[in-house]
Design a protein around this motif. Structure first.
Motif, mmCIF file in Angstrom:
data_model
loop_
_atom_site.group_PDB
_atom_site.id
_atom_site.type_symbol
_atom_site.label_atom_id
_atom_site.label_comp_id
_atom_site.label_asym_id
_atom_site.label_seq_id
_atom_site.Cartn_x
_atom_site.Cartn_y
_atom_site.Cartn_z
ATOM 1 N N UNK A 16 0.907 -1.116 -0.064
ATOM 2 C CA UNK A 16 0.017 0.053 0.079
ATOM 3 C C UNK A 16 0.897 1.183 0.197
ATOM 4 N N UNK A 17 2.054 1.243 0.672
ATOM 5 C CA UNK A 17 2.760 2.528 0.729
ATOM 6 C C UNK A 17 3.374 2.842 -0.485
ATOM 7 N N UNK A 18 3.910 1.676 -1.129
ATOM 8 C CA UNK A 18 4.563 1.922 -2.650
ATOM 9 C C UNK A 18 3.425 2.368 -3.699
ATOM 10 N N UNK A 19 2.227 1.800 -3.632
ATOM 11 C CA UNK A 19 1.234 2.098 -4.371
ATOM 12 C C UNK A 19 0.985 3.444 -4.205
ATOM 13 N N UNK A 20 0.799 4.117 -3.025
ATOM 14 C CA UNK A 20 0.400 5.358 -2.742
ATOM 15 C C UNK A 20 1.417 6.373 -3.077
ATOM 16 N N UNK A 21 2.839 5.842 -3.073
ATOM 17 C CA UNK A 21 3.995 6.619 -3.650
ATOM 18 C C UNK A 21 3.723 6.976 -5.112
ATOM 19 N N UNK A 22 3.792 5.960 -5.814
ATOM 20 C CA UNK A 22 3.507 5.707 -7.245
ATOM 21 C C UNK A 22 2.509 6.539 -7.801
ATOM 22 N N UNK A 23 1.377 6.586 -6.989
ATOM 23 C CA UNK A 23 0.108 7.312 -7.322
ATOM 24 C C UNK A 23 0.516 8.716 -7.397
ATOM 25 N N UNK A 24 1.085 9.121 -5.963
ATOM 26 C CA UNK A 24 1.365 10.454 -5.789
ATOM 27 C C UNK A 24 2.485 11.169 -6.853
ATOM 28 N N UNK A 25 3.249 10.392 -7.277
ATOM 29 C CA UNK A 25 4.323 10.768 -8.106
ATOM 30 C C UNK A 25 3.818 10.859 -9.429
ATOM 31 N N UNK B 234 0.588 11.874 -10.177
ATOM 32 C CA UNK B 234 -0.352 12.777 -10.249
ATOM 33 C C UNK B 234 0.359 14.243 -9.879
ATOM 34 N N UNK B 235 1.604 14.120 -9.518
ATOM 35 C CA UNK B 235 2.389 15.295 -9.070
ATOM 36 C C UNK B 235 2.882 16.370 -10.510
ATOM 37 N N UNK B 236 2.493 17.567 -10.239
ATOM 38 C CA UNK B 236 2.936 18.584 -11.362
ATOM 39 C C UNK B 236 4.680 18.586 -11.450
ATOM 40 N N UNK B 237 5.127 18.112 -10.407
ATOM 41 C CA UNK B 237 6.380 18.244 -10.319
ATOM 42 C C UNK B 237 7.109 16.876 -9.637
ATOM 43 N N UNK B 238 6.888 15.825 -10.481
ATOM 44 C CA UNK B 238 7.504 14.625 -10.254
ATOM 45 C C UNK B 238 9.004 14.413 -9.736
ATOM 46 N N UNK B 239 9.861 15.467 -10.378
ATOM 47 C CA UNK B 239 11.332 15.582 -10.033
ATOM 48 C C UNK B 239 11.651 15.758 -8.827
ATOM 49 N N UNK C 154 9.902 15.593 -1.174
ATOM 50 C CA UNK C 154 8.399 16.136 -1.750
ATOM 51 C C UNK C 154 7.799 15.699 -0.413
ATOM 52 N N UNK C 155 6.800 16.638 -0.198
ATOM 53 C CA UNK C 155 5.764 16.362 1.052
ATOM 54 C C UNK C 155 4.721 15.288 0.878
ATOM 55 N N UNK C 156 4.246 15.154 -0.703
ATOM 56 C CA UNK C 156 3.204 14.281 -1.109
ATOM 57 C C UNK C 156 3.984 12.978 -0.810
#
Length: 499
Positions: free
Chosen positions: A274-283, A285-290, A296-298
């Motif tokens: 679940x933590x890796x899936x959440x991290x992948x989703x946030x990255x 969706x992010x406008x600044x994946x770099x 990154x707070x997200x």
């Protein structure tokens, strides 16, 4: 009574002085073992499991559950301050949490992790409260044949989602099932694989095996690691996030709650997934994946929230189906059984005070986690500065006391030591030991359901193909097998094409 009225009754149980104290002990101890590298929820719960044998069942379960979700949160502290995950689910927290600490935002990172854990835990408990009664009514229609197939599905899911190769996971499941056959037969009282050793009449001690394979083996592995960094203690003012950090954490926390809750219901899916899936989703969706991997707070808020949301929903398979979704809930199942209580669809009707008291205590415990952990950051930092070579003898002594207090049996100490060495060697060779303990707990129930079904049908194996529930579960079993095989073939073809 409706769910709200029953929850009010649960709060009346959970708010007794004894149960509040036990909840406090659980979350405090859980946070401590979560913070310390080399320990985790499984070892922390196993250490205090023998203490619950003489307790009121509700109080004992409340304490162990507090250790469970307390350890899930505690692992974030060492991840943020030292880049050392206190337990496996905090690996993702290291990526951006520690980077925030390096930028002087350790206090804000700890606060975001604490509040995110509270949000995820609270929302998942709400989902548990709403869904559990409906699922319980549904499971009451399931007979022993369908129940045996359901246990088999749980073991199959463990095989498919485990971190190690399927053959190694299958080997560990077979080992757990084999260990579960040791002792007197529950129906015929025949001796099975005891080899004349009376200490094995009641089977191998689950406490000794769990503490040995998780606690002792973790210590043996941790003694090889050194902590060279010395974390600094954040001041109280540094614990307050900026408006920008708070705003950036809201969306990831809500999404992490949904992801963690959905994945936690599935038996065998751990917090790591679940933590890796959440991290992948946030990255994604992010406008600044770099920025991910650089503070990154997200990247911190999402996974931390998903982590504790999974903890709440992982209780659903245990309480409603009687299936430990993850290794830590296997300890809770053992605690229930030691008091003569079998979690499952009848738990809500036969022991409503335990079910609703536990849910209410989880609300209280999540608040205690926030109130306890932020002011006590300094204490946990001092714990992290203690060399593992000094901590290890103390932990081993606690392990021995915990195992011996269960039955006052010196034989169990040998079992603990042997399990510790075996767990260490298995992990060194790439074997995941969690499936073995899950199989050990599920094995008795699967065998009992299997034999009960054959007794009902007078030995006719057709009973496993009769009935709506059995057919649905067989269809799910077949679907999982097909999907697993197809995905393996597809992955192999993609690898060949990439070459």
């Amino acid at each position: 009574m409706n769910a709200f009225e029953q929850l009010i009754g649960g709060f009346a149980t959970a708010l007794s002085l004894q149960n509040i104290f036990l909840c406090f002990v659980g979350v405090f101890w859980g946070t401590a073992v979560g913070v310390l590298p080399g320990l985790g929820p499984m070892a922390g719960m196993a250490l205090l499991l023998p203490l619950t044998f003489s307790m009121d069942p509700t109080g004992g379960i409340i304490m162990l559950t507090g250790i469970f979700y307390g350890a899930m949160y505690g692992g974030s502290t060492s991840s943020i301050l030292l880049r050392i995950p206190g337990e496996a689910a905090s690996i993702v927290t290291c990526l951006d949490g520690h980077e925030m600490a390096k930028k002087g935002r350790a206090g804000a990172a700890l606060t975001i992790a604490a509040v995110g854990s509270w949000v995820g835990g609270t929302l998942s408990i709400l989902g548990l409260m709403v869904l559990a009664p409906y699922l319980s009514d549904l499971m009451l229609a399931v007979g022993p044949a369908a129940e045996a197939i359901l246990m088999l599905i749980a073991l199959l899911i463990v095989t498919t989602v485990s971190n190690g190769p399927p053959i190694k996971t299958f080997t560990m499941i077979a080992l757990g099932l084999a260990i579960g056959t040791i002792g007197l037969d529950s129906q015929t009282a025949d001796a099975r694989f005891m080899f004349g050793q009376l200490d094995l009449a009641s089977g191998m001690s689950f406490v000794a095996l769990a503490i040995g394979m998780f606690g002792i083996s973790e210590l043996l592995l941790s003694l090889k690691e050194k902590i060279d960094e010395r974390p600094k203690t954040p001041g109280l003012r540094e614990l307050i996030p900026t408006k920008k950090e708070a705003r950036e954490s809201v969306g990831p926390a809500l999404r992490g709650s949904g992801i963690g809750f959905a994945l936690g219901i599935i038996p065998g899916v751990s917090h790591i997934v679940s933590t890796f899936v959440s991290y992948a989703v946030e990255k994604k969706l992010s406008k600044h994946p770099e920025e991910f991997g650089h503070g990154a707070v997200a990247g911190l808020a999402g996974p931390e929230t998903a982590n504790n949301a999974t903890t709440g929903s992982a209780m659903i398979p245990l309480l409603v189906l009687g299936i430990p979704a993850i290794p830590s809930t296997a300890i809770l199942l053992s605690a229930f059984q030691n008091h003569g209580i079998q979690p499952g669809p009848l738990l809500l009707t036969s022991h409503p005070e335990i079910f609703w008291g536990l849910i209410a205590s989880m609300y209280i415990g999540n608040v205690l986690l926030v109130l306890l952990n932020l002011p006590m950051v300094g204490l946990f930092v001092r714990l992290l500065r203690t060399p593992m070579s000094y901590l290890a003898p103390i932990v081993v002594l606690l392990c021995a006391i915990g195992v011996f207090s269960e039955k006052a049996s010196p034989f169990d100490l040998y079992v603990m030591a042997g399990a510790g060495v075996a767990g260490y060697l298995l992990r060194r060779f790439g074997y995941d030991i969690a499936p073995a303990l899950l199989a050990l707990v599920l094995g008795d129930r699967m065998e009992s359901a299997f034999r009960s079904a054959l007794t009902i049908s007078a030995g006719d194996y057709g009973i496993f193909f009769a009935g709506t529930a059995a057919r649905i579960f067989l269809g799910i079993f077949a679907m999982i097998v097909v999907v697993t095989i197809v995905s393996k073939i597809w992955a192999a073809r993609r690898m060949r094409a990439a070459r």
